[in-house]
Motif scaffolding. Structure first.
Motif, PDB file in Angstrom:
ATOM      1  N   GLU A  23      41.990  -5.999  -9.214  1.00  0.00           N
ATOM      2  CA  GLU A  23      42.897  -6.872  -9.941  1.00  0.00           C
ATOM      3  C   GLU A  23      43.794  -7.593  -8.931  1.00  0.00           C
ATOM      4  OE1 GLU A  23      43.377  -7.263 -13.331  1.00  0.00           O
ATOM      5  OE2 GLU A  23      41.560  -6.095 -13.678  1.00  0.00           O
ATOM      6  N   PRO A  24      44.036  -8.888  -9.101  1.00  0.00           N
ATOM      7  CA  PRO A  24      44.938  -9.580  -8.182  1.00  0.00           C
ATOM      8  C   PRO A  24      46.371  -9.089  -8.364  1.00  0.00           C
ATOM      9  CG  PRO A  24      44.263 -11.032  -9.963  1.00  0.00           C
ATOM     10  CD  PRO A  24      43.480  -9.765 -10.115  1.00  0.00           C
ATOM     11  N   LEU A  25      47.084  -8.987  -7.265  1.00  0.00           N
ATOM     12  CA  LEU A  25      48.473  -8.541  -7.322  1.00  0.00           C
ATOM     13  C   LEU A  25      49.354  -9.648  -7.885  1.00  0.00           C
ATOM     14  CD1 LEU A  25      48.840  -6.810  -3.851  1.00  0.00           C
ATOM     15  CD2 LEU A  25      48.725  -5.706  -6.068  1.00  0.00           C
ATOM     16  N   PRO A  26      50.363  -9.288  -8.676  1.00  0.00           N
ATOM     17  CA  PRO A  26      51.302 -10.315  -9.132  1.00  0.00           C
ATOM     18  C   PRO A  26      52.089 -10.854  -7.945  1.00  0.00           C
ATOM     19  CG  PRO A  26      52.023  -8.130  -9.807  1.00  0.00           C
ATOM     20  CD  PRO A  26      50.663  -7.972  -9.184  1.00  0.00           C
ATOM     21  N   LEU A  27      52.394 -12.138  -7.974  1.00  0.00           N
ATOM     22  CA  LEU A  27      53.038 -12.775  -6.822  1.00  0.00           C
ATOM     23  C   LEU A  27      54.434 -12.242  -6.543  1.00  0.00           C
ATOM     24  CD1 LEU A  27      51.891 -16.463  -7.290  1.00  0.00           C
ATOM     25  CD2 LEU A  27      51.010 -14.754  -5.720  1.00  0.00           C
TER      26      LEU A  27
END
Length: 85
Positions: free
Chosen positions: A52-56
């Motif tokens: 999952e992409p990390l939140p910015l």
């Protein structure tokens, strides 16, 4: 997520087709195994890990923690040398 080794398409586990393969005999009876396969071309599939992409905003928190630790390290280094401002 699963990826077909022939056509390269990706599928969820509930989208996969299955094939029955003969594996020999077990206790005098024929033994078969159910294997997942590509629903389009019928070829083998492999499990693919898709992180999952990390939140910015997590990068802002990491940067803040790093800068705080760097500041503390510099202060203790200057105190050890006897540099006082």
């Amino acid at each position: 997520m699963f990826r077909c080794l022939k056509c390269g398409r990706k599928f969820a586990v509930d989208e996969l087709a299955h094939s029955i393969s003969y594996r020999g005999e077990f206790q005098g009876r024929a033994a078969y195994e159910r294997e997942p396969c590509c629903p389009l071309c019928g070829f083998e599939v492999e499990y693919v890990v898709t992180p999952e992409p990390l939140p910015l905003d997590i990068f802002d928190e990491i940067n803040e923690i790093f800068n705080r630790q760097l500041s503390i390290a510099r202060q203790s280094k200057s105190a050890a040398r006897g540099d006082y401002k």
